[in-house]
Motif scaffolding. Structure first.
Motif, PDB file in Angstrom:
ATOM      1  N   LEU A   6       2.075   6.304   0.294  1.00  0.00           N
ATOM      2  CA  LEU A   6       2.086   7.499   1.188  1.00  0.00           C
ATOM      3  C   LEU A   6       2.587   6.227   2.324  1.00  0.00           C
ATOM      4  O   LEU A   6       2.443   4.813   2.515  1.00  0.00           O
ATOM      5  N   ILE A   7       3.448   7.167   3.860  1.00  0.00           N
ATOM      6  CA  ILE A   7       3.901   6.480   4.671  1.00  0.00           C
ATOM      7  C   ILE A   7       2.452   6.599   5.764  1.00  0.00           C
ATOM      8  O   ILE A   7       2.415   8.214   6.465  1.00  0.00           O
ATOM      9  N   LEU A  35       5.173  -6.206  10.984  1.00  0.00           N
ATOM     10  CA  LEU A  35       4.732  -6.721   9.465  1.00  0.00           C
ATOM     11  C   LEU A  35       4.382  -5.898   8.856  1.00  0.00           C
ATOM     12  O   LEU A  35       4.403  -5.361   7.680  1.00  0.00           O
ATOM     13  N   VAL A  36       3.275  -5.711   8.765  1.00  0.00           N
ATOM     14  CA  VAL A  36       2.137  -4.847   8.128  1.00  0.00           C
ATOM     15  C   VAL A  36       2.869  -3.653   7.811  1.00  0.00           C
ATOM     16  O   VAL A  36       2.775  -2.648   7.015  1.00  0.00           O
ATOM     17  N   HIS A  40       4.817  -1.783   4.292  1.00  0.00           N
ATOM     18  CA  HIS A  40       4.349   0.214   4.329  1.00  0.00           C
ATOM     19  C   HIS A  40       5.771   0.985   3.701  1.00  0.00           C
ATOM     20  O   HIS A  40       5.689   1.184   2.748  1.00  0.00           O
ATOM     21  N   ILE A  41       6.841   0.597   4.820  1.00  0.00           N
ATOM     22  CA  ILE A  41       7.948   1.002   4.395  1.00  0.00           C
ATOM     23  C   ILE A  41       8.857   0.708   3.429  1.00  0.00           C
ATOM     24  O   ILE A  41       9.222   1.711   3.012  1.00  0.00           O
ATOM     25  N   GLU A  42       8.168  -0.570   3.260  1.00  0.00           N
ATOM     26  CA  GLU A  42       9.456  -0.846   2.077  1.00  0.00           C
ATOM     27  C   GLU A  42       8.773  -0.923   0.648  1.00  0.00           C
ATOM     28  O   GLU A  42      10.134  -0.219   0.072  1.00  0.00           O
ATOM     29  N   GLY A  63      13.153  -2.715  -2.650  1.00  0.00           N
ATOM     30  CA  GLY A  63      13.167  -1.303  -1.452  1.00  0.00           C
ATOM     31  C   GLY A  63      12.830  -1.974  -0.235  1.00  0.00           C
ATOM     32  O   GLY A  63      13.866  -2.012   0.737  1.00  0.00           O
ATOM     33  N   LYS A  64      12.689  -3.656  -0.576  1.00  0.00           N
ATOM     34  CA  LYS A  64      12.778  -4.614   1.152  1.00  0.00           C
ATOM     35  C   LYS A  64      13.916  -4.401   1.303  1.00  0.00           C
ATOM     36  O   LYS A  64      14.450  -4.739   2.727  1.00  0.00           O
TER      37      LYS A  64
END
Length: 230
Positions: A6-7, A35-36, A40-42, A63-64
């Motif tokens: 989830l985003i 950074l948190v 999530h996005i990565e 993903g990163k």
């Protein structure tokens, strides 16, 4: 789909706050929060990359690595705000045989997935137009397909106001010949982005780009006689 990454709403809200406080002191004070949300996005990008890799061969390895830096390059820009106010990233297709790439942009009220050819060089543009001039039917079939229309609507990108030099203004496919960019874009609402179904919907959008990518790859890896140039 196994991965239900989830985003969270906080990831979009952080950007919204950054937009109102686009300066280094505020960002540094909120670096931990950034950074948190970046994580999530990565994670989302990594899950999408994993699924997309089952149907396409990608050069992007994680993903990163797919997520763009938040820091803007302001050296040649009139806008001196130091930070981007969206999460952006891309997946590069592997080898010269696979043209096109996947791009994502996540922002409150302005999220989309896109792909195609933002700035084709002169040789590529000439080759595409030559193919469309000879036979535009394969491209038209893709653009008129149910999956394309349902997902992307129409082909997008900058166009010329008249016919490109050397092409007939009365050509049946003159609307396609006028394109200077060839882009496909699928927009998502905030509700869709924050939904448990977003990963699956984003994957479907990427998959539905493939007929367009495959056509362009075929054209751009062959000469006007259809022989491979690789």
């Amino acid at each position: 789909m196994e991965n239900q990454i989830l985003i969270p709403k906080s990831s979009l809200e952080f950007l919204h706050k950054l937009k109102a406080n686009n300066n280094k002191p505020w960002f540094e004070a909120n670096k931990t929060k950034y950074l948190v949300e970046l994580n999530h996005i990565e994670n989302f990008a990594g899950a999408l990359l994993q699924e997309l890799s089952k149907t396409d061969v990608l050069e992007t390895v994680s993903g990163k690595k797919s997520v763009y830096r938040i820091y803007r390059d302001i050296r040649f820009s009139k806008d001196k705000t130091p930070f981007k106010t969206f999460w952006g990233g891309s997946f590069t297709r592997a080898t010269a045989a696979r043209r096109g790439g996947y791009y994502f942009h996540l922002e409150k009220g302005n999220s989309f997935f896109a792909g195609g050819f933002w700035g084709p060089n002169a040789a590529d543009l000439k080759r595409i137009r030559h193919e469309l001039n000879l036979d535009a039917e394969p491209m038209e079939k893709i653009l008129q397909s149910e999956s394309f229309v349902k997902t992307f609507g129409t082909l997008q990108g900058e166009t010329l106001k008249t016919a490109p030099k050397g092409f007939d203004v009365n050509h049946p496919a003159i609307d396609l010949l006028r394109y200077k960019q060839f882009l496909v874009i699928k927009r998502f609402t905030d509700e869709e982005v924050l939904s448990p179904l977003f990963l699956e919907q984003a994957l479907d959008a990427c998959k539905n780009m493939r007929p367009f990518f495959d056509y362009m790859s075929e054209v751009l890896t062959t000469d006007i006689n259809g022989a491979s140039v690789l």
